[in-house]
Design a protein around this motif. Structure first.
Motif, PDB file in Angstrom:
ATOM      1  N   ILE A 298      21.352 -22.587  -1.367  1.00  0.00           N
ATOM      2  CA  ILE A 298      20.873 -21.208  -1.485  1.00  0.00           C
ATOM      3  C   ILE A 298      21.850 -20.213  -0.872  1.00  0.00           C
ATOM      4  N   CYS A 299      22.400 -20.514   0.297  1.00  0.00           N
ATOM      5  CA  CYS A 299      23.297 -19.564   0.949  1.00  0.00           C
ATOM      6  C   CYS A 299      24.383 -20.307   1.725  1.00  0.00           C
ATOM      7  N   ASP A 300      25.542 -19.725   1.787  1.00  0.00           N
ATOM      8  CA  ASP A 300      26.688 -20.348   2.437  1.00  0.00           C
ATOM      9  C   ASP A 300      26.718 -19.964   3.911  1.00  0.00           C
ATOM     10  N   VAL A 301      25.944 -20.698   4.707  1.00  0.00           N
ATOM     11  CA  VAL A 301      25.911 -20.476   6.150  1.00  0.00           C
ATOM     12  C   VAL A 301      26.338 -21.761   6.856  1.00  0.00           C
ATOM     13  N   ASP A 302      26.688 -21.635   8.116  1.00  0.00           N
ATOM     14  CA  ASP A 302      27.102 -22.790   8.903  1.00  0.00           C
ATOM     15  C   ASP A 302      25.866 -23.578   9.332  1.00  0.00           C
ATOM     16  N   VAL A 303      25.754 -24.803   8.862  1.00  0.00           N
ATOM     17  CA  VAL A 303      24.617 -25.670   9.178  1.00  0.00           C
ATOM     18  C   VAL A 303      25.148 -26.978   9.740  1.00  0.00           C
ATOM     19  N   THR A 304      24.657 -27.377  10.911  1.00  0.00           N
ATOM     20  CA  THR A 304      25.080 -28.619  11.550  1.00  0.00           C
ATOM     21  C   THR A 304      23.977 -29.666  11.442  1.00  0.00           C
ATOM     22  N   VAL A 305      24.320 -30.850  10.952  1.00  0.00           N
ATOM     23  CA  VAL A 305      23.372 -31.957  10.891  1.00  0.00           C
ATOM     24  C   VAL A 305      23.359 -32.664  12.246  1.00  0.00           C
ATOM     25  N   THR A 306      22.187 -32.766  12.840  1.00  0.00           N
ATOM     26  CA  THR A 306      22.029 -33.438  14.132  1.00  0.00           C
ATOM     27  C   THR A 306      21.032 -34.584  13.952  1.00  0.00           C
ATOM     28  N   ALA A 307      20.035 -34.650  14.799  1.00  0.00           N
ATOM     29  CA  ALA A 307      18.919 -35.589  14.669  1.00  0.00           C
ATOM     30  C   ALA A 307      17.708 -34.917  15.305  1.00  0.00           C
ATOM     31  N   CYS A 308      16.530 -35.429  15.025  1.00  0.00           N
ATOM     32  CA  CYS A 308      15.323 -34.820  15.570  1.00  0.00           C
ATOM     33  C   CYS A 308      15.387 -34.794  17.099  1.00  0.00           C
ATOM     34  N   PRO A 309      15.110 -33.648  17.719  1.00  0.00           N
ATOM     35  CA  PRO A 309      15.157 -33.555  19.188  1.00  0.00           C
ATOM     36  C   PRO A 309      14.243 -34.543  19.901  1.00  0.00           C
ATOM     37  N   ALA A 310      13.190 -35.023  19.236  1.00  0.00           N
ATOM     38  CA  ALA A 310      12.245 -35.938  19.886  1.00  0.00           C
ATOM     39  C   ALA A 310      12.894 -37.257  20.300  1.00  0.00           C
ATOM     40  N   PHE A 311      14.057 -37.574  19.755  1.00  0.00           N
ATOM     41  CA  PHE A 311      14.761 -38.788  20.168  1.00  0.00           C
ATOM     42  C   PHE A 311      15.183 -38.757  21.636  1.00  0.00           C
ATOM     43  N   LEU A 312      15.104 -37.603  22.276  1.00  0.00           N
ATOM     44  CA  LEU A 312      15.529 -37.492  23.667  1.00  0.00           C
ATOM     45  C   LEU A 312      14.469 -37.970  24.651  1.00  0.00           C
ATOM     46  N   TYR A 313      13.285 -38.326  24.174  1.00  0.00           N
ATOM     47  CA  TYR A 313      12.299 -38.941  25.058  1.00  0.00           C
ATOM     48  C   TYR A 313      12.778 -40.331  25.488  1.00  0.00           C
ATOM     49  N   GLU A 314      12.286 -40.766  26.635  1.00  0.00           N
ATOM     50  CA  GLU A 314      12.646 -42.080  27.168  1.00  0.00           C
ATOM     51  C   GLU A 314      11.488 -43.067  26.980  1.00  0.00           C
ATOM     52  N   ASP A 315      11.834 -44.337  26.842  1.00  0.00           N
ATOM     53  CA  ASP A 315      10.842 -45.401  26.798  1.00  0.00           C
ATOM     54  C   ASP A 315      10.155 -45.488  28.169  1.00  0.00           C
ATOM     55  N   PRO A 316       8.830 -45.337  28.245  1.00  0.00           N
ATOM     56  CA  PRO A 316       8.148 -45.460  29.537  1.00  0.00           C
ATOM     57  C   PRO A 316       8.150 -46.879  30.092  1.00  0.00           C
ATOM     58  N   SER A 317       8.528 -47.847  29.260  1.00  0.00           N
ATOM     59  CA  SER A 317       8.709 -49.244  29.691  1.00  0.00           C
ATOM     60  C   SER A 317       7.477 -49.809  30.403  1.00  0.00           C
ATOM     61  N   VAL A 318       6.323 -49.665  29.776  1.00  0.00           N
ATOM     62  CA  VAL A 318       5.119 -50.283  30.328  1.00  0.00           C
ATOM     63  C   VAL A 318       5.101 -51.761  29.936  1.00  0.00           C
ATOM     64  N   GLU A 319       4.210 -52.521  30.551  1.00  0.00           N
ATOM     65  CA  GLU A 319       4.127 -53.947  30.279  1.00  0.00           C
ATOM     66  C   GLU A 319       3.741 -54.188  28.818  1.00  0.00           C
ATOM     67  N   THR A 320       4.527 -55.003  28.150  1.00  0.00           N
ATOM     68  CA  THR A 320       4.322 -55.264  26.725  1.00  0.00           C
ATOM     69  C   THR A 320       3.281 -56.354  26.505  1.00  0.00           C
ATOM     70  N   LYS A 321       2.429 -56.136  25.495  1.00  0.00           N
ATOM     71  CA  LYS A 321       1.450 -57.140  25.099  1.00  0.00           C
ATOM     72  C   LYS A 321       1.763 -57.611  23.680  1.00  0.00           C
ATOM     73  N   GLU A 322       1.370 -58.830  23.372  1.00  0.00           N
ATOM     74  CA  GLU A 322       1.684 -59.425  22.070  1.00  0.00           C
ATOM     75  C   GLU A 322       0.767 -58.837  20.998  1.00  0.00           C
ATOM     76  N   LYS A 323       1.022 -57.591  20.659  1.00  0.00           N
ATOM     77  CA  LYS A 323       0.230 -56.911  19.634  1.00  0.00           C
ATOM     78  C   LYS A 323       1.152 -56.152  18.682  1.00  0.00           C
ATOM     79  N   THR A 324       0.653 -55.917  17.483  1.00  0.00           N
ATOM     80  CA  THR A 324       1.373 -55.127  16.499  1.00  0.00           C
ATOM     81  C   THR A 324       0.754 -53.741  16.422  1.00  0.00           C
ATOM     82  N   GLY A 325       1.491 -52.741  16.822  1.00  0.00           N
ATOM     83  CA  GLY A 325       1.011 -51.369  16.712  1.00  0.00           C
ATOM     84  C   GLY A 325       1.029 -50.909  15.262  1.00  0.00           C
ATOM     85  N   ILE A 326      -0.016 -50.204  14.878  1.00  0.00           N
ATOM     86  CA  ILE A 326      -0.155 -49.719  13.494  1.00  0.00           C
ATOM     87  C   ILE A 326      -0.359 -48.212  13.522  1.00  0.00           C
TER      88      ILE A 326
END
Length: 341
Positions: free
Chosen positions: A152-180
């Motif tokens: 549509i228009c010739d503007v400067d656009v930078t491809v990044t990634a979704c900002p939500a990737f900057l969250y950290e894994d809380p690393s709680v105890e894992t259980k043998e379950k499949t999240g859905i």
């Protein structure tokens, strides 16, 4: 000033009046950055984006306020349209006009880490062409979004990634379950048939809906110890109606939801941010791409994706390039702070 309608509604609903009063105070109090997005709709992914933008800006010393998608103005010289698939006119021009009106209404305007599903109407394309060249920064979360703007228009656009990737894994105890996580299927009252065909790429809505529910039930029967993790209150309603598996109560909490994903040992994902949360927590993933944005995300992650209403191979894949994606997500804020410091 309040309109006559706002005053009338407030007299008969004090809690509504209180919320409106607080909103007006937030708009008028001095702040350095106003960030607008769909942060109050009940969607965990959108809420995660709002909290992240506020944290990142406040860490740099900026007074920051978050605003919902209906806010058209605020007392902020710097305005950000922050994350989410917000640039489109698939449902109405009004949403697009509000968003672009807000971000372009201050001294400096920034579009950061957004998705751009595309534009249907000549009015939307004209609005994009007239508004975006005047903004200081535009970053988008995938290549498809950049292409939709550049067509549509010739503007400067930078491809990044979704900002939500900057969250950290809380690393709680894992259980043998499949999240859905499944989102509810579409219905004709929610989205028009034309939108479903043009953007979501579904032709026979009734057939696709039936196939999707059959696939969801089949997955739940075949994976080990499934447990449903809602990312929206409508997800919980869908699971309790159609799936015979344990379902966690919906909680409008980013950290609680992230902990739930961290606790399982693999994830079936449908919503965009359920896929991101699974990657953050380093879980093997079975990804269902209900919309082009999810397919674009799996391309970034270099993992397979399946249409939710087509045959699905129940195989889980590990994301191997998370560090690279996180660096790309951080680029959203690196560029923003370069512009403002």
């Amino acid at each position: 000033m309040y309109s006559a309608d706002q005053i009338f509604r407030g007299l008969f609903n004090p809690s509504l009046a209180t919320r409106e009063f607080k909103k007006q105070i937030n708009i008028r109090l001095p702040h350095d950055f106003g960030v607008q997005g769909s942060y109050y709709t009940g969607n965990i992914g959108d809420r995660a984006l709002g909290e992240l933008f506020k944290k990142q800006l406040q860490q740099e010393g900026y007074r920051t306020k978050l605003f919902g998608m209906r806010v058209r103005d605020s007392n902020a010289p710097n305005r950000v349209l922050g994350g989410g698939g917000v640039l489109h006119d698939w449902y109405s021009m009004d949403q697009l006009e509000r968003r672009l009106g807000y971000v372009s209404g201050g001294e400096n305007g920034y579009i950061v880490g957004v998705g751009v599903p595309g534009f249907r109407s000549p009015d939307a394309k004209k609005l994009i062409a007239n508004t975006l060249p005047d903004l200081e920064l535009i970053t988008v979360r995938d290549k498809r979004s950049k292409q939709n703007i550049k067509s549509i228009c010739d503007v400067d656009v930078t491809v990044t990634a979704c900002p939500a990737f900057l969250y950290e894994d809380p690393s709680v105890e894992t259980k043998e379950k499949t999240g859905i996580n499944f989102r509810p299927w579409f219905d004709e009252g929610e989205k028009s048939e034309k939108v479903l065909k043009e953007y979501f790429e579904y032709n026979d809505l009734t057939k696709a809906s039936k196939s999707y529910i059959e696939n969801a039930r089949n997955i739940c029967q075949k994976v080990d110890d499934p447990i449903f993790i809602p990312f929206h209150y409508k997800d919980e309603e869908f699971a309790k109606k159609y799936l015979d598996i344990p379902t966690l109560d919906y909680k409008f909490s980013v950290q609680k939801t992230l902990q739930r994903v961290s606790r399982v040992n693999r994830m079936v994902t449908m919503r965009y941010h359920s896929l991101i949360f699974a990657a953050i927590c380093n879980k093997p993933i079975l990804a269902l791409g209900y919309a082009p944005k999810v397919t674009e995300l799996t391309k970034q992650m270099k993992i397979p994706v399946y249409k939710p209403h087509k045959p699905i191979s129940i195989q889980f894949s590990q994301v191997s390039n998370l560090d690279s994606i996180r660096s790309s997500a951080q680029e959203n804020f690196n560029r923003l702070f370069e512009m403002t410091n």
